[in-house]
Design a protein around this motif. Structure first.
Motif, PDB file in Angstrom:
ATOM      1  N   PHE A  80       7.899   8.256   0.296  1.00  0.00           N
ATOM      2  CA  PHE A  80       7.302   7.066   1.220  1.00  0.00           C
ATOM      3  C   PHE A  80       8.043   6.814   2.456  1.00  0.00           C
ATOM      4  CE2 PHE A  80       9.450   4.119  -1.676  1.00  0.00           C
ATOM      5  CZ  PHE A  80       9.719   3.134  -0.509  1.00  0.00           C
TER       6      PHE A  80
ATOM      7  N   GLU B 261       0.858  -1.227   0.250  1.00  0.00           N
ATOM      8  CA  GLU B 261       0.129   0.017  -0.162  1.00  0.00           C
ATOM      9  C   GLU B 261       0.859   1.246  -0.112  1.00  0.00           C
ATOM     10  OE1 GLU B 261      -3.567   2.269   2.761  1.00  0.00           O
ATOM     11  OE2 GLU B 261      -2.716   0.169   3.360  1.00  0.00           O
ATOM     12  N   ALA B 262       1.748   1.474   0.872  1.00  0.00           N
ATOM     13  CA  ALA B 262       2.679   2.510   0.842  1.00  0.00           C
ATOM     14  C   ALA B 262       3.687   2.581  -0.531  1.00  0.00           C
ATOM     15  CB  ALA B 262       3.881   2.338   1.903  1.00  0.00           C
TER      16      ALA B 262
ATOM     17  N   GLU C 284       2.431   1.471  -3.404  1.00  0.00           N
ATOM     18  CA  GLU C 284       1.774   1.896  -4.769  1.00  0.00           C
ATOM     19  C   GLU C 284       1.174   3.326  -4.477  1.00  0.00           C
ATOM     20  OE1 GLU C 284       1.060   0.148  -7.243  1.00  0.00           O
ATOM     21  OE2 GLU C 284       2.359  -1.561  -6.769  1.00  0.00           O
ATOM     22  N   HIS C 285       0.943   3.714  -3.290  1.00  0.00           N
ATOM     23  CA  HIS C 285       0.590   5.030  -3.152  1.00  0.00           C
ATOM     24  C   HIS C 285       1.593   5.939  -3.571  1.00  0.00           C
ATOM     25  CE1 HIS C 285      -0.066   8.751  -0.602  1.00  0.00           C
ATOM     26  NE2 HIS C 285      -1.319   8.724  -0.912  1.00  0.00           N
TER      27      HIS C 285
ATOM     28  N   ARG D 182       1.584   6.374  -7.483  1.00  0.00           N
ATOM     29  CA  ARG D 182       0.408   7.133  -7.826  1.00  0.00           C
ATOM     30  C   ARG D 182       0.735   8.684  -7.709  1.00  0.00           C
ATOM     31  NH1 ARG D 182      -2.517   2.990  -5.176  1.00  0.00           N
ATOM     32  NH2 ARG D 182      -3.219   4.465  -3.593  1.00  0.00           N
ATOM     33  N   GLU D 183       1.076   8.883  -6.386  1.00  0.00           N
ATOM     34  CA  GLU D 183       1.297  10.381  -6.218  1.00  0.00           C
ATOM     35  C   GLU D 183       2.632  10.881  -6.342  1.00  0.00           C
ATOM     36  OE1 GLU D 183      -1.271  12.189  -4.834  1.00  0.00           O
ATOM     37  OE2 GLU D 183      -2.936  10.317  -4.829  1.00  0.00           O
TER      38      GLU D 183
END
Length: 644
Positions: free
Chosen positions: A351, A339-340, A342-343, A346-347
């Motif tokens: 991270f 999740e960290a 992939e976020h 995307r952004e």
């Protein structure tokens, strides 16, 4: 309409044809005076024709020829009347005049042609001079022997020397002394070798500044190939020379810079080697690895040796593939890791994620991975670079700190309970007061109600006093229950003045038992603080009880003063002062150490716990002896506004 002839043209015509008349007249006069034969007379008249044709042109020359024929025919008699030519009798006068006319025509034509040629040459030379004067270059001319016989006006203007002073070989005096010898040698070699002349030298300007010139000379040859003239130009190349010098200086600087850069690169390479060794050692000591991960290919492109160790891999044998590393992540933490990452993709942002790795021996490490995005020239996300840090010991230390905090909280609770136990008599008296008042008011209320005509007003007032007394007792019991309550610290906005007033109420009986008066000097409109209310109550209770304890055996006025205000740094300052036995200067800081006490039966934990509580709230606690008797304990707390 009549013809109007301008004066210059008229003067020219008169001059030219007057010249013909005058020259022939002079020839006739001389011939009559000499009285010689045809040869002398012919020569005189031919001279007159030649002079007239030379200075006047063809038409005046022909006029002079006609006048000469008339003079010869009229003023001079022939030697003989007839001459036999090939058996033909020809009059001598006709023959001589015909011959003279033919000869005169030839002389007139040749003289006029020569005149026109020289005029054309002069005009050509003038045009050439005008052309050379219009050129930006310095133009010069020289004879076949190399001696200069012409310099353009630009030469004189540039050097400030007249043309007459430059002729011959004197022009070399305006050259730079270092260039005169080489220039003369090259010039003489060109003249002797009859080859074009090409040289560079410096010429002194009129302001004594030397400028560089590119000089080229070309020989002019006649039809037989002989050199009849030298012509040349001098082109100003000062700017080019300056640019060349600047270029050479620049090349020298660049060469020096390149050499220096090579040295720096070598030194930097050595330093880089040492830095890499230092970095590897630093990463090993700090248990921090570095990595780089390609987003498009989803593969690791760089792992440091310490990064291998974080995942239990061997840098000599194992391949740092993303799949192998991913399998080492604890199964329960993979979802958080995914999740960290992939976020962040995307952004396109940084991270930071904590996870556990499971090593081949079954042990577990806590790892904190921090990544930073790297973009190409088109602002597209290319890769992430970052670090991996072993935080296993930190996690263990946090657990240990949490355990210590719990131990400290338990100890503070025990300290509060012990203190409350010591204050049992005072607290019982403090609670008994409102209870006794409530009992008295209850009896009074009953009496008012038992009358034949119950006095409800008086009974209501007694009931109200009962409520107040019971409420007061309940408040005291509630505060005591707070102090006895065991639990984790809970911060909230706290009014320090309110906490001080609460503790004064709780400790008023204890102070009265020892004949101690309590004075409060609290500033108004003090800001609130973010704190644990119970812990602040404990700090104030410890300081106030210590002050009361210090004054119980003194004969001076026993007064405990509590002050609050804002200090110069914008923090709340609370001070508790007593008039007791005082505090030696050398003990001002030692008394805050654990198990150090100035009281015979003290545990030595109260002040140590109080300092820990104040420091955990971002403040400071210290003690100072008073100028008279007693001591002052002060502590600061940051306001809620300062903590935002």
């Amino acid at each position: 309409m009549g013809w109007k002839i301008s004066s210059p043209i008229l003067r020219k015509v008169v001059w030219r044809y007057g010249l013909a008349v005058g020259s022939v007249g002079v020839a006739l006069t001389v011939a009559l005076f000499l009285e010689r034969g045809f040869d002398v007379r012919g020569a005189l008249f031919l001279t007159a024709i030649a002079l007239t044709a030379w200075f006047g042109g063809v038409a005046p020359g022909l006029t002079a020829l006609l006048l000469s024929l008339l003079s010869l025919g009229c003023f001079f008699q022939p030697l003989v009347q007839y001459v036999d030519l090939v058996g033909i009798r020809v009059p001598y006068r006709l023959l001589s005049l015909t011959l003279f006319a033919s000869l005169g025509l030839v002389v007139c034509w040749l003289t006029a042609s020569r005149r026109r040629t020289e005029e054309a040459l002069r005009e050509s030379e003038q045009r050439w001079r005008n052309l050379t004067e219009a050129l930006p270059q310095l133009v010069w001319g020289a004879g076949p022997d190399g001696a200069c016989d012409y310099f353009s006006t630009q030469w004189s203007n540039y050097t400030g020397v007249g043309e007459s002073e430059l002729l011959g070989w004197r022009w070399m005096e305006v050259l730079h002394p270092d260039d005169r010898g080489p220039t003369r040698r090259v010039w003489m070699e060109s003249v002797e070798g009859r080859q074009p002349y090409d040289v560079e030298y410096r010429i002194r300007r009129s302001d004594s500044v030397y400028g560089w010139f590119k000089t080229r000379g070309t020989p002019i040859r006649d039809s037989d190939g002989r050199i009849v003239k030298w012509f040349g130009t001098c082109t100003d190349i000062t700017d080019r020379k300056r640019a060349e010098q600047e270029l050479r200086d620049r090349e020298l600087e660049l060469r020096d810079a390149r050499d220096l850069l090579e040295i720096k690169v070598m030194e930097r390479t050595k330093e880089l080697g040492r830095s890499e060794a230092y970095l590897a050692e630093a990463q090993r000591l700090s248990k921090t690895g570095s990595w780089a991960w390609n987003v498009a290919r989803r593969e690791n492109i760089h792992w440091s040796q310490e990064q291998y160790r974080l995942f239990g891999l061997d840098p000599e044998c194992d391949t740092p593939s993303f799949e192998i590393a991913y399998q080492r992540i604890h199964p329960e933490d993979r979802a958080i890791f995914n999740e960290a990452v992939e976020h962040a993709i995307r952004e396109k942002s940084d991270f930071e994620v904590d996870f556990r790795t499971v090593l081949p021996d079954g042990s577990t490490k806590y790892v904190r991975s921090v990544g930073h995005p790297v973009f190409n020239a088109s602002s597209e996300l290319v890769e992430f670079v970052g670090t991996g840090m072993d935080i296993t010991e930190r996690r263990q230390a946090e657990k240990e700190r949490e355990r210590l905090r719990q131990v400290q909280a338990d100890l503070a609770h025990i300290n509060r309970a012990t203190t409350m136990g010591e204050l049992t008599a005072s607290l019982a008296h403090e609670i008994n007061q409102p209870i006794a008042a409530a009992v008295t008011d209850a009896r009074t209320c009953l009496r008012w109600l038992s009358r034949e005509e119950p006095d409800l007003g008086e009974a209501r007032e007694s009931a109200e006093r009962i409520v107040k007394a019971v409420t007061r007792a309940a408040d005291i019991i509630g505060r005591l229950r707070q102090l006895f309550k065991k639990g984790a610290p809970q911060t909230s906005l706290v009014d320090v003045s309110e906490v001080i007033q609460e503790m004064v109420v709780l400790l008023r009986s204890e102070a009265s038992r020892h004949s101690v008066s309590i004075l409060m000097e609290l500033s108004e409109d003090l800001p609130q603080v973010v704190a644990d209310r119970v812990q602040l109550q404990q700090v104030l209770m410890n300081l106030m009880l210590n002050g009361i304890e210090a004054m119980k055996d003194t004969k001076n006025e026993r007064q405990l003063t509590i002050r609050s205000r804002m200090d110069e740094r914008g923090q709340l300052l609370i001070a508790v002062s007593d008039t007791g036995v005082g505090l030696p200067q050398e003990q001002a800081d030692q008394i805050f150490n654990a198990f150090v006490s100035t009281k015979a039966q003290g545990t030595g934990m109260g002040l140590s716990i109080s300092r820990s509580i104040v420091e955990s709230h971002g403040g400071r606690l210290w003690a100072t002896p008073n100028s008279g008797s007693g001591a002052t304990f002060s502590f600061t707390l940051p306001s809620a506004e300062a903590q935002e």
